[in-house]
Design a protein around this motif. Structure first.
Motif: not given
Length: 344
Positions: A129-132, A137-141, A178-181
């Protein structure tokens, strides 16, 4: 003959667009699905207008979705009216769920569809989860949402056989889904993920995570022009954050912790949340030297815990027992040690 052939080929092409829309929707590529369904809906193919409206609602395109619902109703698909109502109630139901979470009401009305095929430890879940999250954070959802959903599919079954660390870890995956969606332009699909995150965070009694999920949901509502719903989410998140602060302040600032916990315990029915709050009240009163008050709250905590099977609650009662013995509060200590042993 040529005209008939041209018409057949045209109808076949429209049918292929509809099927392509179905495939894209199943794969989670909602914007692509909308493009395909829009072509089919323009030609009044079957329920394409309904399918398009559903996808558009998920993408947050409510005005266009409502227009296609009206078109679907004219074409004889009355279920489109229910789709409009369903969409308008989504945020309300989410906020009602969040409110139940905050008062400790039973909310576990959902379980994964299958059992885990292999054991995945909570630290392993958290590392992925931390890696994702770093990718988000770097490239967007949009860049990582599909990978997050794959991770979620792998770890979700662990909820069935998991414990508090596992529930917390899977809740964080749901929060990220949810956040990346939302960041992928799919607010309608974000809400169920946030709701499951809240359910698991409450199961783990993780007030900080509850506050985080509600804050993210509030930011999504605000982004999509729903300021009143955003405010409600932020208010509930503030309560959760305050509860988390109170939990951390136990024995560091007893008077302030007692004031916060006294308000907090009134919102809980019998069970783990109430037991933990009562035990914390007993420990803080004991820290202030008020043995009588501590003994009273300890008795309530023991009563609240009588049907619990919770290692966390047992640990807190054990700490109270140790502190009571160190303070020479023998009656309080005997009261704790005389409780029935936890089984299983």
């Amino acid at each position: 003959m040529s005209e008939l052939l041209d018409r057949f080929e045209f109808d076949d092409a429209v049918e292929r667009m509809y099927r392509a829309g179905e495939a894209a929707e199943r794969a989670g590529r909602l914007r692509e699905a909308a493009v395909h369904f829009r072509v089919a809906a323009d030609q009044h193919l079957g329920d394409a207008a309904v399918r398009l409206a559903r996808v558009l609602f998920a993408l947050g395109e409510e005005n266009e979705a409502a227009q296609w619902c009206a078109a679907a109703v004219q074409d004889g698909f009355s279920e489109a009216e229910e789709l409009v109502l369903e969409n308008s109630l989504k945020r309300q139901r989410f906020l009602e769920h969040a409110a139940r979470i905050m008062v400790g009401a039973p909310t576990f009305d959902w379980l994964p569809s299958g059992m885990p095929s292999r054991h995945i430890a909570a630290p392993e879940i958290a590392r992925r989860t931390a890696a994702l999250r770093a990718l988000d954070e770097r490239y967007g959802g949009i860049a990582c949402h599909t990978a997050v959903l794959e991770h979620l599919a792998d770890v979700e079954p662990m909820v069935v056989v998991g414990d508090v660390p596992t529930w917390t870890a899977v809740a964080e995956v749901y929060e990220l889904a949810g956040w990346t969606a939302f960041d992928s332009g799919q607010p309608g699909t974000a809400l169920p993920h946030f709701a499951h995150a809240l359910t698991l965070a409450r199961q783990a009694e993780d007030e900080s995570l509850i506050a985080s999920v509600l804050t993210r949901a509030g930011r999504m509502f605000l982004h999509h022009n729903a300021p009143e719903d955003a405010l409600k989410a932020f208010q509930l998140g503030f309560v959760a954050a305050h509860n988390a602060w109170a939990d951390r302040r136990v024995l560091d600032d007893p008077p302030q912790a007692i004031a916060s916990l006294t308000t907090k315990v009134r919102t809980y029915d019998e069970g783990r949340s109430r037991t933990l709050a009562l035990t914390a009240l007993a420990r803080n009163h004991l820290a202030l030297g008020d043995v009588a008050a501590a003994t009273g709250f300890a008795a309530e905590a023991v009563a609240s815990a009588r049907n619990l099977r919770s290692a966390r609650a047992e640990d807190h009662l054990h700490w109270l027992d140790q502190e009571a013995r160190a303070a020479g509060a023998s009656v309080l200590a005997e009261q704790i040690s005389a409780r029935p042993a936890r089984s299983g």
